[in-house]
Design a protein around this motif. Structure first.
Motif, PDB file in Angstrom:
ATOM      1  N   VAL A 186      -8.939  -3.463  -0.233  1.00  0.00           N
ATOM      2  CA  VAL A 186      -8.596  -4.464  -0.676  1.00  0.00           C
ATOM      3  C   VAL A 186      -8.348  -4.773  -1.870  1.00  0.00           C
ATOM      4  N   GLY A 187      -7.731  -6.049  -2.496  1.00  0.00           N
ATOM      5  CA  GLY A 187      -7.557  -6.094  -3.459  1.00  0.00           C
ATOM      6  C   GLY A 187      -5.907  -6.818  -4.319  1.00  0.00           C
ATOM      7  N   GLU A 188      -5.181  -6.342  -3.423  1.00  0.00           N
ATOM      8  CA  GLU A 188      -3.045  -6.177  -2.835  1.00  0.00           C
ATOM      9  C   GLU A 188      -2.844  -5.831  -1.454  1.00  0.00           C
ATOM     10  N   PRO A 189      -1.541  -6.586  -1.192  1.00  0.00           N
ATOM     11  CA  PRO A 189      -1.005  -5.879  -0.017  1.00  0.00           C
ATOM     12  C   PRO A 189      -0.967  -4.173   0.336  1.00  0.00           C
ATOM     13  N   ILE A 190      -1.482  -4.085   1.330  1.00  0.00           N
ATOM     14  CA  ILE A 190      -1.233  -2.035   1.028  1.00  0.00           C
ATOM     15  C   ILE A 190       0.043  -2.458   2.449  1.00  0.00           C
ATOM     16  N   ASN A 191       1.203  -1.119   1.340  1.00  0.00           N
ATOM     17  CA  ASN A 191       2.283  -1.280   2.355  1.00  0.00           C
ATOM     18  C   ASN A 191       1.804  -0.330   3.444  1.00  0.00           C
ATOM     19  N   PRO A 192       2.956   0.250   4.842  1.00  0.00           N
ATOM     20  CA  PRO A 192       2.058   0.697   5.625  1.00  0.00           C
ATOM     21  C   PRO A 192       2.429   2.304   5.438  1.00  0.00           C
ATOM     22  N   GLU A 193       3.179   2.705   4.352  1.00  0.00           N
ATOM     23  CA  GLU A 193       2.565   4.530   4.371  1.00  0.00           C
ATOM     24  C   GLU A 193       1.445   4.566   3.433  1.00  0.00           C
ATOM     25  N   PRO A 235      -5.024  -0.328  -2.585  1.00  0.00           N
ATOM     26  CA  PRO A 235      -4.443   0.256  -2.402  1.00  0.00           C
ATOM     27  C   PRO A 235      -4.118   1.044  -3.614  1.00  0.00           C
ATOM     28  N   THR A 236      -3.997   0.829  -4.867  1.00  0.00           N
ATOM     29  CA  THR A 236      -3.478   0.808  -6.231  1.00  0.00           C
ATOM     30  C   THR A 236      -4.237   2.354  -5.961  1.00  0.00           C
ATOM     31  N   ALA A 237      -5.638   2.870  -5.581  1.00  0.00           N
ATOM     32  CA  ALA A 237      -6.298   4.325  -5.849  1.00  0.00           C
ATOM     33  C   ALA A 237      -5.306   5.067  -5.254  1.00  0.00           C
ATOM     34  N   ILE A 238      -4.906   4.382  -3.726  1.00  0.00           N
ATOM     35  CA  ILE A 238      -4.660   4.948  -2.521  1.00  0.00           C
ATOM     36  C   ILE A 238      -3.754   5.579  -2.614  1.00  0.00           C
ATOM     37  N   ARG A 239      -2.273   4.591  -3.296  1.00  0.00           N
ATOM     38  CA  ARG A 239      -1.250   5.160  -3.627  1.00  0.00           C
ATOM     39  C   ARG A 239      -0.983   6.554  -4.827  1.00  0.00           C
ATOM     40  N   ALA A 240      -1.976   6.422  -6.219  1.00  0.00           N
ATOM     41  CA  ALA A 240      -2.327   7.147  -7.389  1.00  0.00           C
ATOM     42  C   ALA A 240      -3.202   8.406  -6.114  1.00  0.00           C
ATOM     43  N   PHE A 241      -3.816   8.387  -5.476  1.00  0.00           N
ATOM     44  CA  PHE A 241      -4.157   9.723  -4.800  1.00  0.00           C
ATOM     45  C   PHE A 241      -3.079  10.542  -3.971  1.00  0.00           C
ATOM     46  N   TRP A 298      -1.527   3.049   3.918  1.00  0.00           N
ATOM     47  CA  TRP A 298      -1.712   2.877   4.880  1.00  0.00           C
ATOM     48  C   TRP A 298      -2.258   4.355   6.073  1.00  0.00           C
ATOM     49  N   MET A 299      -1.341   4.343   6.805  1.00  0.00           N
ATOM     50  CA  MET A 299      -0.985   5.391   7.305  1.00  0.00           C
ATOM     51  C   MET A 299      -2.265   7.112   6.173  1.00  0.00           C
ATOM     52  N   TRP A 300      -1.203   6.987   5.456  1.00  0.00           N
ATOM     53  CA  TRP A 300      -2.002   8.021   4.627  1.00  0.00           C
ATOM     54  C   TRP A 300      -3.440   8.099   4.442  1.00  0.00           C
ATOM     55  N   TYR A 301      -4.074   6.887   4.509  1.00  0.00           N
ATOM     56  CA  TYR A 301      -5.731   6.335   3.708  1.00  0.00           C
ATOM     57  C   TYR A 301      -5.736   6.969   5.605  1.00  0.00           C
ATOM     58  N   ARG A 302      -5.363   6.229   6.129  1.00  0.00           N
ATOM     59  CA  ARG A 302      -5.966   6.770   7.633  1.00  0.00           C
ATOM     60  C   ARG A 302      -5.807   8.062   8.165  1.00  0.00           C
ATOM     61  N   ASP A 303      -4.787   9.302   7.544  1.00  0.00           N
ATOM     62  CA  ASP A 303      -4.614  10.552   8.521  1.00  0.00           C
ATOM     63  C   ASP A 303      -5.247  11.033   7.153  1.00  0.00           C
ATOM     64  N   VAL A 304      -4.696  10.876   6.451  1.00  0.00           N
ATOM     65  CA  VAL A 304      -5.084  12.272   5.506  1.00  0.00           C
ATOM     66  C   VAL A 304      -7.044  12.173   4.925  1.00  0.00           C
ATOM     67  N   ILE A 305      -7.110  10.718   4.902  1.00  0.00           N
ATOM     68  CA  ILE A 305      -8.382  10.866   4.743  1.00  0.00           C
ATOM     69  C   ILE A 305      -9.766  10.410   4.898  1.00  0.00           C
ATOM     70  N   GLY A 306      -9.528   9.915   6.515  1.00  0.00           N
ATOM     71  CA  GLY A 306      -9.934   9.801   8.146  1.00  0.00           C
ATOM     72  C   GLY A 306      -9.828  10.308   8.518  1.00  0.00           C
ATOM     73  N   GLY A 307      -8.634  11.803   8.119  1.00  0.00           N
ATOM     74  CA  GLY A 307      -8.572  12.282   9.532  1.00  0.00           C
ATOM     75  C   GLY A 307      -8.134  11.806  10.955  1.00  0.00           C
ATOM     76  N   GLY A 308      -6.844  10.772  10.600  1.00  0.00           N
ATOM     77  CA  GLY A 308      -7.059   9.907  12.017  1.00  0.00           C
ATOM     78  C   GLY A 308      -8.267   9.433  12.652  1.00  0.00           C
TER      79      GLY A 308
END
Ligand code: WTA
Length: 655
Positions: free
Chosen positions: A396-403, A368-374, A405-415
């Motif tokens: 993995v590694g720490e709780p992922i905040n919903p924001e 998550p820390t990497a995801i938030r930084a990106f 999580w959603m960014w990861y899913r939408d922007v990286i995973g294209g939904g």
């Protein structure tokens, strides 16, 4: 006073209102290893009805056993032995058994930070492992001996681990970001005879001076006989002396074949040091058979791993995630595993996306820390690259905040890609709570449900079940194959740390709650362990580093919520008589912690205090300090004891 601060975990984890649900897409599900919640429940029920039959079947499917086991589990709480009479070898399982079908398949796809690339096939990896294994034997390393590994993220890190496994030596990998001091402590505790290292590794365009660190520690490494040095960052001939030996020289004379040591299932595989609530890191010991079964199984199920995937777990092998999900899990499955050496933002903010697009990576597992930084760097960087090869995203590694999580899913995973938020620990060896991407409907911020055969419960300190939507302590209530077996050299600490809260039940140190659907929501650590940017640290370790400085009298280190790192470290420091607080001294103390432990442990903020608030029995009131750290009530250079005492009084009145 500002708004009342809340403890870090809850403040960061603003999930109570989260009710979005994302079921797997029918297309994904139709091709997945586990395709529906019915499949999941069937496996779950099978494990519930007859755990021995369930795990026995899994163990036979996942591993080649030279000698079959007769007893699935011998459980004398809190000590477990799995697949007892079985004999196997993990290097054989990761390499030899794939050679018929996959000799020329890429096992490791490597990219160095400077841009150098290597594809190592299963055939080549087997040869390299065998040569090093023979080399280690030629140095006198025998079954059960400990070997240290202090390497950058290069294929040789995997080669080193597998070479140890091949000859039954026990590896202990030390993260390359740890200092000479931290390395020394771990090598001495493990009693390592040989250390495998490199001249350096690349990170953010500069060389991490691994050999220099080794040399600083070497005179005090009591058990160490030889240091084997791989040449990564320097040109010309390496200048080595004394116990040092060039890796190339060690392996050049060795045969390409090496008879594996067929070890008992319970033979130790590795020791990995991790932080606990005291100053001394714990050597978590994992053994062979049980660890392997779970690492292999979870890699395939959780990531829906297939033969054609290009799989990238971005963790360093210095952490457990690197052990189970960069090296052992993927290689046992015959997969292509990506190893990237350097920083995610070097030379530019799109290094990851460039690599994913170029190599057509299909599975990405990061923190998550990497995801938030990106996320903070902006959408334009991933959007410049074609990320359509991706099909599963892990966290993995720490709780992922919903924001995030959603960014990861939408922007990286294209939904389009399922997100698997995986909860586990160094001690659990493999993933425990996670969605199965073709089966489990996901909720942003929840690690969802335990894998089949895993029994996790949210309990109070008396062992009662906590009602839905209320916070409690997370326990694992039945043994599982990849559980740690002991704390190396300190069997009492194993019992004390993990099995004394509720006898016979494994205490995770995490807080959690379950929602009305039975989904688990992790709420952060309830002990003195903090997850800073996905790295697990003990506040006590940082405190002992600080008090080792000549100017420091006392120190208390706590976590405070941080948007980027999840948790940031705040140190309250009282100085020795006559020492004046100053910005320079703060810098010096930061540098001191870097030297003692490593840059990952350097406090984000140091506050000088005239005294630390204590209970009548003399215990530092950490909860109060956490509030102060998070709420920023105090300003100025020095927090006075009076300020803290006033707060302490208020706090006492509240309770
Ligand atoms: C935390 C890393 C929330 C947790 C594999 C645990 C998580 C500690 C998650 C172990 C997650 C790990 N959600 N918290 N998905 N994954 N943690 O030993 O506090 O480095 O106890 O193992 O990380 O950290 P460790």
């Amino acid at each position: 006073m500002a708004e009342a601060p809340r403890p870090p975990s809850q403040e960061f984890h603003s999930v109570l209102a989260e009710n979005r649900v994302f079921p797997p897409s029918p297309e994904f599900a139709s091709r997945a290893h586990i395709r529906s919640m019915e499949d999941y429940r069937r496996l779950w029920d099978e494990a519930e009805r007859d755990p021995d039959a369930y795990w026995g079947a899994r163990a036979r499917e996942e591993l080649y056993w030279k000698e079959p086991f007769q007893t699935v589990l011998d459980w004398k709480p809190p000590h477990a032995r799995w697949f007892v009479e079985g004999r196997t070898n993990l290097a054989y399982n990761c390499l030899d058994r794939h050679l018929d079908k996959r000799r020329d398949k890429t096992a490791i796809l490597f990219e160095g930070e400077p841009g150098d690339r290597r594809k190592v096939t299963y055939g080549e990896l087997t040869r390299d492992v065998n040569r090093l294994a023979n080399g280690l034997r030629s140095l006198g390393v025998r079954k059960g001996d400990r070997v240290g590994i202090y390497l950058p993220m290069i294929p040789e890190a995997a080669v080193a681990m597998l070479a140890c496994a091949r000859i039954g030596a026990v590896h202990s990998v030390v993260f390359g970001g740890f200092s000479a001091e931290a390395l020394l402590e771990r090598m001495n505790d493990a009693g390592a005879r040989v250390l495998l290292t490199a001249d350096g590794g690349w990170r953010k365009g500069v060389v991490v001076p691994l050999l220099e660190n080794v040399r600083k520690a070497l005179p005090q490494m009591n058990s160490l006989e030889r240091v084997v040095v791989f040449q990564r960052t320097t040109q010309g001939t390496l200048q080595l002396s004394g116990k040092e030996l060039a890796w190339s020289e060690l392996v050049s004379k060795q045969s390409d074949t090496c008879e594996p040591e067929w070890v008992e299932s319970e033979h130790p595989l590795f020791i990995l040091y991790t932080s606990g609530s005291t100053g001394k890191p714990k050597g978590v010991l994992h053994t062979t058979g049980g660890y392997a079964v779970n690492a292999s199984l979870t890699t395939r199920w959780v990531f829906d791993l297939k033969d054609e995937d290009v799989y990238w777990c971005t963790a360093d092998v210095g952490w457990v995630t690197g052990h189970s999900y960069v090296v052992y899990g993927p290689l046992m499955n015959g997969a292509t595993t990506v190893i990237y050496e350097g920083a995610p933002n070097h030379p530019g903010p799109d290094r990851f996306w460039d690599l994913i697009a170029r190599e057509k990576i299909t599975i990405l597992y990061t923190a998550p820390t990497a995801i938030r930084a990106f996320m903070r760097l902006g959408d334009e960087h991933p959007k410049r690259h074609d990320l359509s090869s991706l099909r599963v995203l892990g966290s993995v590694g720490e709780p992922i905040n919903p924001e995030a999580w959603m960014w990861y899913r939408d922007v990286i995973g294209g939904g389009r890609c399922p997100v698997v938020d995986t909860w586990w620990q160094t001690e659990t060896g493999s993933i425990m709570l996670s969605p199965l991407p073709g089966a489990t409907p996901t909720k942003p911020g929840s690690a969802t449900l335990p894998l089949p055969g895993i029994h996790t419960e949210v309990l109070d300190r008396q062992g009662n079940s906590v009602p839905a939507n209320q916070g409690g302590l997370l326990f694992v209530t039945r043994p599982w194959p990849s559980m740690l077996r002991t704390v190396y050299g300190d069997p009492d600490r194993y019992v004390r740390t993990y099995f004394s809260e509720l006898p016979g039940k494994y205490f995770t140190g995490d807080g959690a709650r379950r929602d009305n659907d039975g989904y688990f929501w992790l709420m952060g650590r309830v002990d003195d362990v903090v997850n800073v940017a996905g790295h697990r640290l003990g506040t006590a370790e940082v405190e002992s580093a600080l008090v080792a400085h000549k100017s420091v009298s006392e120190a208390a280190v706590v976590g405070r919520p941080d948007e980027l790192k999840g948790t940031a470290l705040v140190a309250f420091v009282t100085l020795k008589q006559g020492v004046a607080p100053s910005p320079e001294l703060k810098k010096e103390l930061g540098a001191h912690v870097t030297k003692e432990i490593g840059a990952i442990a350097r406090p984000d903020e140091i506050r000088f205090a005239e005294g630390l608030p204590k209970t009548r029995s003399g215990k530092i009131m950490r909860r109060l300090l956490r509030d102060v750290a998070g709420g920023k009530q105090t300003t100025g250079d020095v927090t006075t004891l009076e300020d803290l005492n006033v707060l302490a009084t208020l706090r006492n009145n509240e309770e």
